[in-house]
Design an enzyme around this catalytic site. Sequence first.
Site, PDB file in Angstrom:
ATOM      1  N   GLN A 169      -4.682  -1.389   9.627  1.00 18.73           N
ATOM      2  CA  GLN A 169      -4.586  -2.743   9.065  1.00 18.73           C
ATOM      3  C   GLN A 169      -5.175  -3.764  10.041  1.00 18.73           C
ATOM      4  O   GLN A 169      -4.828  -3.765  11.221  1.00 18.73           O
ATOM      5  CB  GLN A 169      -3.109  -3.062   8.765  1.00 18.73           C
ATOM      6  CG  GLN A 169      -2.891  -4.364   8.033  1.00 18.73           C
ATOM      7  CD  GLN A 169      -3.441  -4.357   6.609  1.00 18.73           C
ATOM      8  OE1 GLN A 169      -3.293  -3.407   5.858  1.00 18.73           O
ATOM      9  NE2 GLN A 169      -4.120  -5.440   6.242  1.00 18.73           N
ATOM     10  N   ASP A 171     -11.191   2.726   3.959  1.00 21.21           N
ATOM     11  CA  ASP A 171     -11.542   1.303   3.857  1.00 21.21           C
ATOM     12  C   ASP A 171     -13.059   1.117   3.809  1.00 21.21           C
ATOM     13  O   ASP A 171     -13.544   0.031   3.513  1.00 21.21           O
ATOM     14  CB  ASP A 171     -10.989   0.527   5.064  1.00 21.21           C
ATOM     15  CG  ASP A 171      -9.680  -0.176   4.731  1.00 21.21           C
ATOM     16  OD1 ASP A 171      -9.429  -0.434   3.535  1.00 21.21           O
ATOM     17  OD2 ASP A 171      -8.911  -0.485   5.672  1.00 21.21           O
ATOM     18  N   LYS A 183       0.840  -1.208   0.000  1.00 23.67           N
ATOM     19  CA  LYS A 183       0.000   0.000   0.000  1.00 23.67           C
ATOM     20  C   LYS A 183       0.874   1.258   0.000  1.00 23.67           C
ATOM     21  O   LYS A 183       0.607   2.222  -0.708  1.00 23.67           O
ATOM     22  CB  LYS A 183      -0.948  -0.015   1.214  1.00 23.67           C
ATOM     23  CG  LYS A 183      -2.039  -1.082   1.061  1.00 23.67           C
ATOM     24  CD  LYS A 183      -2.837  -1.311   2.336  1.00 23.67           C
ATOM     25  CE  LYS A 183      -3.797  -2.484   2.138  1.00 23.67           C
ATOM     26  NZ  LYS A 183      -4.531  -2.865   3.359  1.00 23.67           N
TER      27      LYS A 183
END
Length: 294
Positions: free
Chosen positions: A102, A125, A58
Amino acid sequence: MGEPGLAQLIDGRALARQLDEETRKGVSDRVALGLAVPGLAVVLVGQDPASEVYVAHKIKACARVGITSYEHRLPAETSQDALLTLIARLNIDSTVHGILVQVPLPAHIDAAVILGAINPAKDVDGFHPVNVGRLSTGTGGLVPCTPLGVMRMLDTIVDDLTGMNAVVIGKSNIVGKPIAMLLLEREATVTVTHIETRGLPEIARQADIIIAAAGAPRLVRGFWVKEGAILIDVGITRLARDGGREQLVGDIAFDEVQHAKAVTPVPGGVGPMTIACLLSNTLKAAQNAEGQLP
Ligand code: NAD
């Protein structure tokens, strides 16, 4: 088009490059106008090896399109309160437009509390309940990256999903459910299935579109798939191969489904699109920061 008699391959890497190009242009247009460079904060707690790999990808991807990334690596024993304090700081930091924590988080941290503490406008997200609610009511918001990538891949094969039978295998909050919502939004008839579903092969055989997101290697066999169906394979399982190298395996028995209209490979399918959608969500969050929220 693919070769006659062979399913068309939906090339996730090529589509991701295209989307990255759009994002890169969006970022440079902002810079030319004197607007802030989009910033993405990536928070990793602990040293889960798969998470380390995802985070590294990422961060590298941000650099490719001109997004500034801010990496926050915290030890596994970080307390929930300390993590909440960091998120509160990132929520009001005007250089940070997107915040990504994460998952999975260590067991002593309640992921729902953490994800719910992220400013929904920075929730790239799309996991915050506000964004989940917006998705399910069709009222905008930030949409989870893998489902967004799935829809972009479908769009390359079919324009109008109205009335099509779509079968989603898997009902997780991050993949199966949001995909079902996006398909409903496009007027498909959606069946969401899961590990307790009875008669899954017969259900799958009715499908014009199958989205496999179970994490069960080669679950979808050739005889589950009707001629001309469109298949999107979200599943990724890491299998140890002889000689120690790992192999990525999808949920669809790829070699058995060449009678489908189109299929995504694993690797090189949904995976690259997920990261490209994260970058485009970060750009979108930066754009929203100057105007009204979606
Ligand atoms: P999850 O474990 O949270 O959910 C799996 C879902 O599949 C559950 O609803 C479960 O009931 C269902 N399921 C499991 N085995 C099944 C079976 N044999 N038959 C029918 N249903 C079954 O997983 P997740 O986070 O939704 O991820 C699903 C898969 O997608 C995993 O392989 C994951 O690695 C992969 N994934 C890929 C990407 C990507 O970028 N390509 C992103 C996220 C997840």
